[in-house]
Design an enzyme around this catalytic site. Structure first.
Site, PDB file in Angstrom:
ATOM      1  N   ASP A  39      34.257  18.516  75.668  1.00 45.83           N
ATOM      2  CA  ASP A  39      33.732  17.346  76.368  1.00 45.83           C
ATOM      3  C   ASP A  39      32.225  17.228  76.127  1.00 45.83           C
ATOM      4  O   ASP A  39      31.560  18.227  75.829  1.00 45.83           O
ATOM      5  CB  ASP A  39      33.994  17.456  77.865  1.00 45.83           C
ATOM      6  CG  ASP A  39      35.470  17.396  78.190  1.00 45.83           C
ATOM      7  OD1 ASP A  39      36.204  16.709  77.468  1.00 45.83           O
ATOM      8  OD2 ASP A  39      35.884  18.047  79.175  1.00 45.83           O
ATOM      9  N   TYR A  67      35.560  31.080  77.758  1.00 44.93           N
ATOM     10  CA  TYR A  67      34.558  30.149  78.275  1.00 44.93           C
ATOM     11  C   TYR A  67      33.687  30.849  79.307  1.00 44.93           C
ATOM     12  O   TYR A  67      34.160  31.694  80.072  1.00 44.93           O
ATOM     13  CB  TYR A  67      35.224  28.956  78.966  1.00 44.93           C
ATOM     14  CG  TYR A  67      36.039  28.068  78.073  1.00 44.93           C
ATOM     15  CD1 TYR A  67      35.466  26.972  77.438  1.00 44.93           C
ATOM     16  CD2 TYR A  67      37.396  28.314  77.870  1.00 44.93           C
ATOM     17  CE1 TYR A  67      36.225  26.142  76.623  1.00 44.93           C
ATOM     18  CE2 TYR A  67      38.162  27.489  77.055  1.00 44.93           C
ATOM     19  CZ  TYR A  67      37.567  26.408  76.446  1.00 44.93           C
ATOM     20  OH  TYR A  67      38.316  25.577  75.631  1.00 44.93           O
ATOM     21  N   ASP A  81      34.457  17.449  86.931  1.00 43.31           N
ATOM     22  CA  ASP A  81      33.233  18.030  86.374  1.00 43.31           C
ATOM     23  C   ASP A  81      32.044  17.162  86.768  1.00 43.31           C
ATOM     24  O   ASP A  81      32.181  16.150  87.466  1.00 43.31           O
ATOM     25  CB  ASP A  81      33.327  18.223  84.846  1.00 43.31           C
ATOM     26  CG  ASP A  81      33.425  16.921  84.065  1.00 43.31           C
ATOM     27  OD1 ASP A  81      33.162  15.831  84.632  1.00 43.31           O
ATOM     28  OD2 ASP A  81      33.773  16.977  82.874  1.00 43.31           O
ATOM     29  N   ARG A 181      38.101  22.790  83.946  1.00 44.18           N
ATOM     30  CA  ARG A 181      37.813  21.837  85.027  1.00 44.18           C
ATOM     31  C   ARG A 181      38.887  21.899  86.105  1.00 44.18           C
ATOM     32  O   ARG A 181      38.596  21.788  87.305  1.00 44.18           O
ATOM     33  CB  ARG A 181      37.750  20.416  84.472  1.00 44.18           C
ATOM     34  CG  ARG A 181      36.516  20.107  83.645  1.00 44.18           C
ATOM     35  CD  ARG A 181      36.528  18.662  83.200  1.00 44.18           C
ATOM     36  NE  ARG A 181      37.506  18.401  82.155  1.00 44.18           N
ATOM     37  CZ  ARG A 181      37.992  17.202  81.862  1.00 44.18           C
ATOM     38  NH1 ARG A 181      37.634  16.148  82.566  1.00 44.18           N
ATOM     39  NH2 ARG A 181      38.852  17.044  80.887  1.00 44.18           N
TER      40      ARG A 181
END
Length: 299
Positions: A39, A67, A81, A181
């Site tokens: 994203d 991550y 988010d 998310r």
């Protein structure tokens, strides 16, 4: 420089397609693709392929990933988010560490996860985020994912718009298709205060690490390219071809080998160390999955 895999450290604020466009200009070719979208808010490792090496990208998308992220408890958004609109604020001061750890444990292992509504998943042929932006109610089905590590690194108590919030720095190892998310959303929901993601950085895709990635500013592609044969050796079992087998495979002839059956891709490597193709083996016969031009190599 003709073909190879390029690891890129995507900066914040641009799309994965923007990265591809900049790599195209730097590489002087239009044939560039990527494996695994990030994203605009997210940063970190993006794997790109150049020229014939784009054929490898299909086999990279499904690799496990790591991550590093920051979750804010006490605020919920439309996209789960920081890019979304705030839909609810809750005083998070009562959230304690044992509760956070229990919530993280419940979201670890093999779980069924409902993806974020604002996502690229297709519903009746259309992207979920397009439907959501039009105001259409989108209901996505839960799907199985595996979160093999979900570790809390740090907690920070803060104030946001006059209410107490809790920021959590976490690291997550997960299967492809896991939405970090959604983990933030579900952790906050389980704690009764809501939550969303404020920062996300991808540090690993399969055997590829962010430490080996190039930055876009001043990018020189050729010195950073990973040759397709080197990439294939990291990902697959290897079939070392003889000169005769190399010629026969290139001509589409049937190869017989003494090795177990495998539907998983096997990297067929020429005596010169080039990737001739990805193949499978059935009843001792080599069957091509995808071929690679052995006259197109990175230098």
């Amino acid at each position: 420089m003709n073909s190879g895999i390029l690891l890129v450290d995507k900066p914040q604020g641009i799309t994965s397609h923007d990265v591809v466009s900049r790599v195209r200009r730097a590489a002087g070719t239009k044939k560039v693709g990527h494996a695994g979208t990030l994203d605009p808010m997210a940063t970190g490792l993006l794997v790109t392929g150049i020229n014939s090496s784009t054929r490898l990208l299909t086999f990279l998308v499904g690799l496990d990933k790591t991550y590093e992220a920051t979750i804010r408890l006490g605020v919920s958004t439309t996209s789960d988010d920081a890019d979304g609109e705030v839909v609810e604020r809750t005083d998070a001061s009562a959230v304690d560490d044992p509760g956070i750890l229990r919530g993280i444990e419940q979201l670890s292992g093999d779980i069924d996860q409902v993806p974020t509504t604002v996502s690229a998943i297709k519903v009746d042929g259309r992207r979920a985020y397009d439907l959501a932006r039009e105001g259409t109610k989108v209901e996505l089905k839960a799907r199985p994912v595996t979160v093999s590590r979900f570790d809390l690194l740090a907690r920070r108590d803060a104030m946001a718009d006059g209410l107490p919030v809790v920021d959590l720095d976490v690291v997550v190892d997960c299967t492809s298709g896991t939405y970090i998310r959604a983990l933030a959303r579900d952790l906050g929901r389980g704690l009764g205060v809501g939550g969303h993601l404020t920062a996300l950085r991808r540090t690993r895709i399969g055997p590829f690490d962010l430490r080996d990635a190039a930055v876009l500013d001043g990018l020189e592609v050729a010195p950073r390219l990973l040759p397709p044969a080197d990439v294939a050796r990291r990902l697959f079992d290897v079939l070392e071809l003889t000169p005769e087998q190399t010629i026969d495979l290139g001509h589409g002839k049937k190869l017989r080998v003494d090795r177990p059956d495998s539907t998983a891709p096997i990297a067929a490597i020429t005596p010169a160390g080039l990737l001739a193709g990805l193949v499978s083996v059935s009843h001792g016969v080599v069957r091509p999955i995808v071929n690679f031009p052995t006259d197109e190599v990175s230098s």
